[in-house]
Design an enzyme around this catalytic site. Structure first.
Site, PDB file in Angstrom:
ATOM      1  N   GLU A  38      -4.649   0.269   8.569  1.00 41.53           N
ATOM      2  CA  GLU A  38      -3.722   0.012   7.467  1.00 41.53           C
ATOM      3  C   GLU A  38      -3.965  -1.362   6.826  1.00 41.53           C
ATOM      4  O   GLU A  38      -4.047  -2.372   7.539  1.00 41.53           O
ATOM      5  CB  GLU A  38      -2.280   0.137   7.971  1.00 41.53           C
ATOM      6  CG  GLU A  38      -1.212  -0.132   6.926  1.00 41.53           C
ATOM      7  CD  GLU A  38      -1.312   0.792   5.710  1.00 41.53           C
ATOM      8  OE1 GLU A  38      -1.557   1.993   5.887  1.00 41.53           O
ATOM      9  OE2 GLU A  38      -1.165   0.292   4.560  1.00 41.53           O
ATOM     10  N   THR A  82      -1.858   4.486   0.560  1.00 45.53           N
ATOM     11  CA  THR A  82      -2.370   5.185   1.748  1.00 45.53           C
ATOM     12  C   THR A  82      -2.713   6.640   1.444  1.00 45.53           C
ATOM     13  O   THR A  82      -3.766   7.141   1.840  1.00 45.53           O
ATOM     14  CB  THR A  82      -1.334   5.168   2.893  1.00 45.53           C
ATOM     15  OG1 THR A  82      -1.156   3.833   3.348  1.00 45.53           O
ATOM     16  CG2 THR A  82      -1.781   6.028   4.064  1.00 45.53           C
ATOM     17  N   HIS A 199       1.042  -3.661   7.928  1.00 38.99           N
ATOM     18  CA  HIS A 199       1.514  -3.293   6.579  1.00 38.99           C
ATOM     19  C   HIS A 199       2.431  -4.397   6.087  1.00 38.99           C
ATOM     20  O   HIS A 199       3.171  -4.979   6.866  1.00 38.99           O
ATOM     21  CB  HIS A 199       2.271  -1.947   6.656  1.00 38.99           C
ATOM     22  CG  HIS A 199       2.602  -1.339   5.321  1.00 38.99           C
ATOM     23  ND1 HIS A 199       3.510  -1.901   4.452  1.00 38.99           N
ATOM     24  CD2 HIS A 199       2.135  -0.225   4.720  1.00 38.99           C
ATOM     25  CE1 HIS A 199       3.586  -1.160   3.370  1.00 38.99           C
ATOM     26  NE2 HIS A 199       2.758  -0.131   3.497  1.00 38.99           N
ATOM     27  N   ASP A 258      -7.726   1.132   4.333  1.00 39.00           N
ATOM     28  CA  ASP A 258      -7.311   2.029   3.232  1.00 39.00           C
ATOM     29  C   ASP A 258      -7.212   1.322   1.880  1.00 39.00           C
ATOM     30  O   ASP A 258      -7.519   1.914   0.847  1.00 39.00           O
ATOM     31  CB  ASP A 258      -6.021   2.801   3.549  1.00 39.00           C
ATOM     32  CG  ASP A 258      -4.794   1.927   3.744  1.00 39.00           C
ATOM     33  OD1 ASP A 258      -4.940   0.733   4.072  1.00 39.00           O
ATOM     34  OD2 ASP A 258      -3.666   2.453   3.575  1.00 39.00           O
ATOM     35  N   HIS A 259      -6.796   0.052   1.902  1.00 42.10           N
ATOM     36  CA  HIS A 259      -6.645  -0.701   0.644  1.00 42.10           C
ATOM     37  C   HIS A 259      -6.319  -2.141   0.992  1.00 42.10           C
ATOM     38  O   HIS A 259      -6.194  -2.477   2.165  1.00 42.10           O
ATOM     39  CB  HIS A 259      -5.550  -0.087  -0.240  1.00 42.10           C
ATOM     40  CG  HIS A 259      -4.248   0.140   0.467  1.00 42.10           C
ATOM     41  ND1 HIS A 259      -3.431  -0.893   0.894  1.00 42.10           N
ATOM     42  CD2 HIS A 259      -3.635   1.279   0.887  1.00 42.10           C
ATOM     43  CE1 HIS A 259      -2.379  -0.394   1.503  1.00 42.10           C
ATOM     44  NE2 HIS A 259      -2.470   0.920   1.540  1.00 42.10           N
TER      45      HIS A 259
END
Ligand code: GP9
Ligand code: MN
Length: 431
Positions: A38, A82, A199, A258-259
């Site tokens: 994440e 996500t 996150h 993911d980013h």
């Protein structure tokens, strides 16, 4: 008149990149374990804070000769974050230009996604492990349409009290408590772990970290290194289990970020930590920070290395299929195998900006990757960039028409059986 589906199909067929014979099937028959890191950005790899590596275990994996690691791999998500990353990895089609494809189309669209392909072509079982509620990003419905047989969400775990942070079960507990289910899955399996602890806002109970972090004015930056460190330890613990259980040697482990975790507005505060000057920070620098790790760890091989090929999340599915010895040619996929000599190194962002090995093109402005400076393009460079921009625009718009018009319902790849979502009941788990 040519149908819209045919227009899409013509593009993906002509864009298809044949597998690299040296790589094709090197992981044939192995379990596939996808670990979704994440919000994990590439700059964390090998990064030291106060003299200590933030992610020592992942660094070791990254440099291992059993891992193909990519240092020029970019996330390509839009507002679906996500879920956009998941959609690209599962289908090799893009997320939507606004909102989340999972939320908007996941309940009704026809998918030809990784779990179904692997099940039908090579008898893989499939499952997702995630410490948040199943309805987040409409995963419960989307996964069924993708052919996921099992979804172990928060309801399968004790998430009470200090076992969770904002987005669900802490990662160490997710990995640890998933084992009881993983062990009962029929092999070979295709499973995905979606972690959550790293996150925003990157907070953690003090008992979960002793990592001495930065003391910038931005608590998200300070927290980011701590939650990333925690994620690293979580993966390390999971690997210890994989090794002890014997699963490791029969598996291919795919890890990806993911980013971004830190947004563009935070990057100037981050800059000095990366050895950069905040006052010279530009849009070019923001774009470079959209790199995320992509690692394919195949225990037993010796040919792994850090690859400099440019690519992104859209390229994962054909790459993985080919490593498993499954041809991707018959499917409609926009990405290309990262190991193919015909791999397309133009990496599209969802807003139509793009990066190539030579240039970063933002809002039509061309930056040189060699200098980071804006280019006064020669006619030849401008022509090449225009051609790439045209392709990027075309690819995104064809993906959008495929998905928003649900065109895959009209397409049946050879031997493909349409997924029957009603077969799956995620409340039942594995008895
Ligand atoms: C929630 C998690 C977070 O279940 O996957 O999604 P994001 O906010 O990163 O899109
Ligand atoms: Mn995310």
């Amino acid at each position: 008149k040519k149908s819209e589906l045919d227009t899409v199909k013509d593009y993906t067929t002509s864009h298809y990149a044949a597998p690299n014979a040296k790589m094709y099937g090197i992981a044939k028959g192995k379990n596939v374990i996808v670990i979704h890191l994440e919000s994990f950005q590439q700059f964390l790899i090998d990064k030291k804070i106060n003299g200590k590596e933030v992610t020592p275990f992942l660094n070791k994996l990254y440099h291992s000769n059993s891992t193909y690691s990519f240092k020029n791999f970019f996330h390509q998500v839009g507002q679906g974050k996500t879920s956009d990353a998941e959609n690209m990895l599962e289908t090799s089609t893009y997320g939507l230009s606004t909102g989340s494809l999972f939320s908007q189309l996941g309940s009704d669209n026809t998918f030809q996604a990784a779990p179904a392909i692997l099940n039908q072509r090579a008898k893989y079982s499939s499952a997702v492990f995630h410490g948040n509620v199943a309805s987040f990003w409409n995963r419960n419905n989307t996964y069924k349409n993708m052919g996921y047989q099992y979804f172990f969400d928060a309801s399968y775990f004790d998430t009470t009290g200090d076992k969770s942070t904002g987005y669900g079960l802490k990662d160490k507990l997710l990995f640890k408590n998933s084992v009881q289910y993983l062990e009962r899955l029929q092999q070979p399996f295709y499973v995905k772990y979606i972690t959550v602890t790293n996150h925003f806002p990157f907070t953690l109970d003090s008992e979960d970290t002793n990592f001495k972090t930065t003391d910038t004015s931005d608590s998200a930056i300070n927290g980011y290194f701590q939650t990333a460190h925690y994620l690293d330890q979580s993966v390390k613990e999971f690997y210890a289990y994989l090794k002890k259980s014997g699963l490791l040697k029969n598996s291919m482990i795919v890890l990806y970020g993911d980013h971004y975790g830190l947004s563009n507005s935070e990057n100037t505060t981050l800059a000095p930590i990366l050895g950069k000057s905040a006052k010279d920070w530009t849009a070019y620098d923001n774009a470079q920070l959209q790199r995320v790790p992509f690692m394919i760890n195949i225990p037993g091989i010796k040919s792994g290395k850090v690859e400099s090929t440019y690519g992104g999340e859209i390229d994962v599915l054909p790459t993985i299929l080919h490593l498993l010895g499954i041809s991707s040619k018959r499917y409609i996929q926009f990405g290309t195998d990262l190991f193919s000599k015909d791999h397309d190194q133009v990496v599209a962002f969802r807003n139509r900006d793009f990066v190539t090995p030579k240039y970063t093109v933002l809002n039509g402005k061309i930056y040189s990757n060699a200098t980071g400076e804006k280019l006064d393009a020669t006619e030849a460079v401008q022509k090449a960039v225009d051609a790439d921009q045209k392709k990027v625009n075309k690819e995104l718009s064809l993906s959008d028409s495929l998905n928003s018009k649900n065109l895959l319902r009209f397409y049946t790849p050879k031997d493909f059986k349409k997924v029957d979502a009603s077969k799956y009941n995620y409340a039942d788990g594995l008895q």
